[in-house]
Design an enzyme around this catalytic site. Structure first.
Site, PDB file in Angstrom:
ATOM      1  N   ARG A  25      25.611  22.801  33.632  1.00 16.83           N
ATOM      2  CA  ARG A  25      24.392  23.293  32.969  1.00 16.83           C
ATOM      3  C   ARG A  25      23.827  24.545  33.640  1.00 16.83           C
ATOM      4  NH1 ARG A  25      18.547  21.625  32.175  1.00 16.83           N
ATOM      5  NH2 ARG A  25      18.173  21.741  29.926  1.00 16.83           N
ATOM      6  N   ILE A  51      16.490  26.112  26.348  1.00 18.12           N
ATOM      7  CA  ILE A  51      17.635  25.211  26.414  1.00 18.12           C
ATOM      8  C   ILE A  51      17.030  23.812  26.439  1.00 18.12           C
ATOM      9  CG2 ILE A  51      17.713  25.538  28.921  1.00 18.12           C
ATOM     10  CD1 ILE A  51      20.638  24.795  28.898  1.00 18.12           C
ATOM     11  N   SER A  52      17.454  22.960  25.509  1.00 21.68           N
ATOM     12  CA  SER A  52      16.847  21.642  25.342  1.00 21.68           C
ATOM     13  C   SER A  52      17.064  20.772  26.569  1.00 21.68           C
ATOM     14  CB  SER A  52      17.440  20.940  24.118  1.00 21.68           C
ATOM     15  OG  SER A  52      17.137  21.639  22.930  1.00 21.68           O
ATOM     16  N   GLN A  53      16.159  19.803  26.752  1.00 28.30           N
ATOM     17  CA  GLN A  53      16.310  18.894  27.873  1.00 28.30           C
ATOM     18  C   GLN A  53      17.590  18.087  27.717  1.00 28.30           C
ATOM     19  OE1 GLN A  53      12.777  16.237  26.493  1.00 28.30           O
ATOM     20  NE2 GLN A  53      13.929  14.970  27.929  1.00 28.30           N
ATOM     21  N   PRO A  54      18.256  17.758  28.810  1.00 29.71           N
ATOM     22  CA  PRO A  54      19.543  17.068  28.744  1.00 29.71           C
ATOM     23  C   PRO A  54      19.510  15.782  27.924  1.00 29.71           C
ATOM     24  CG  PRO A  54      19.191  17.910  30.945  1.00 29.71           C
ATOM     25  CD  PRO A  54      17.915  18.156  30.194  1.00 29.71           C
TER      26      PRO A  54
END
Length: 211
Positions: A25, A51-54
Site C-alpha cells: 500500500r 485512497i480508501s481505507q483498507p
C-alpha cells in the site's frame, strides 16, 4: 493491518486477505503518507481524491465475489490501490479514472509492480467501458444517488455491482446489486460509508453537490 483491521472486522475470504497482504500500500500513497500507509483510514492523494481505507477496500472486493476467472471493471482508479488488490485475484481488471494525471500515475505504479492484467483507462467512469464488457463484477469508489445505466448494461448475467449509493453529506450506504436471470437488480445493504461524489454524464453533478 490485515489481522487487526480487516480479518478482525469480519472479512473471511482468504483470497481477499491474501491479496491485501501482498499489495504494498505504501506504493500507492504520497511519500508524506508512507509512514501511515497501513493504518485503517483514507489518505489524501491529488485532485481532492483519497485512497480508501483498507477495510472498505477489502469489504468491497469480498462483496464482489470475484475469482481467478473474473473480469472486473473498477470505477475511480485514484492511485490504483484497489485495482491492484482486484488484480491479485481476478483474471482481468479494467480501471477508469477521469483525472489524466491520476490515471498516468496509477498506470506507472501498476506497471512497475508487474500488474499486467490491469488496463488503466482515462475517461468518464459513469459511461463504463463497453469494449471490455460483459463484466462479472463492477466496483465503484465514488457515491451517487442512483446507478448509471451503462453499468447495468455492461454487467454480465448474475454479475455483481458494489457501489456506495447516496448524496454527499446526506448519508451513503455501500450496496451490492446482483443481476438475476431476468436482469432485475437485487439490492443488499453492506453498511454506512462516506465516499467522494461520482462525477460524470450519469453521475452526481459537481455544481449541485459540491464535488
Amino acid at each position: 493491518m490485515v489481522a487487526e483491521h480487516i480479518a478482525a472486522r469480519g472479512i473471511r475470504d482468504e483470497q481477499v486477505l491474501d491479496a491485501m497482504r501482498r499489495v504494498p500500500r505504501e506504493e500507492f500513497v504520497r511519500p508524506s503518507s508512507r509512514s501511515v500507509a497501513y493504518e485503517d483510514h483514507p489518505l489524501p492523494i491529488s485532485h481532492g481524491q483519497t485512497i480508501s481505507q483498507p477495510y472498505i477496500v477489502a469489504l468491497t472486493v469480498e462483496a464482489a465475489h470475484i475469482d481467478s476467472s473474473s473480469r472486473v471493471l473498477d470505477i475511480g482508479t485514484g492511485s490504483g490501490y484497489a485495482a491492484a488488490v482486484l488484480a491479485e485475484i481476478a483474471a482481468d481488471v479494467v480501471t477508469i479514472e477521469r483525472h489524466p494525471s491520476l490515471a498516468d500515475g496509477a498506470r506507472e505504479v501498476l506497471d512497475r509492480l508487474g500488474y499486467a492484467n490491469v488496463t488503466v483507462v482515462t475517461g468518464d467512469g459513469t459511461l463504463g467501458w463497453p469494449d471490455g464488457a460483459p463484466y462479472d463484477a463492477i466496483v465503484v469508489a465514488a457515491a451517487a444517488p442512483r446507478i448509471p445505466d451503462p453499468w447495468l448494461q455492461e454487467l454480465a448475467d448474475g454479475g455483481r455491482l458494489v457501489m456506495p449509493i447516496g448524496k454527499p453529506g446526506l448519508g451513503q450506504s455501500l450496496k451490492r446489486i446482483t443481476l438475476g436471470p431476468d436482469r432485475d437488480p437485487r439490492f443488499e445493504d453492506l453498511g454506512g460509508v462516506t465516499f467522494v461524489p461520482l462525477i460524470g454524464a450519469f453521475g452526481t453533478e459537481p455544481d449541485r453537490f459540491g464535488g
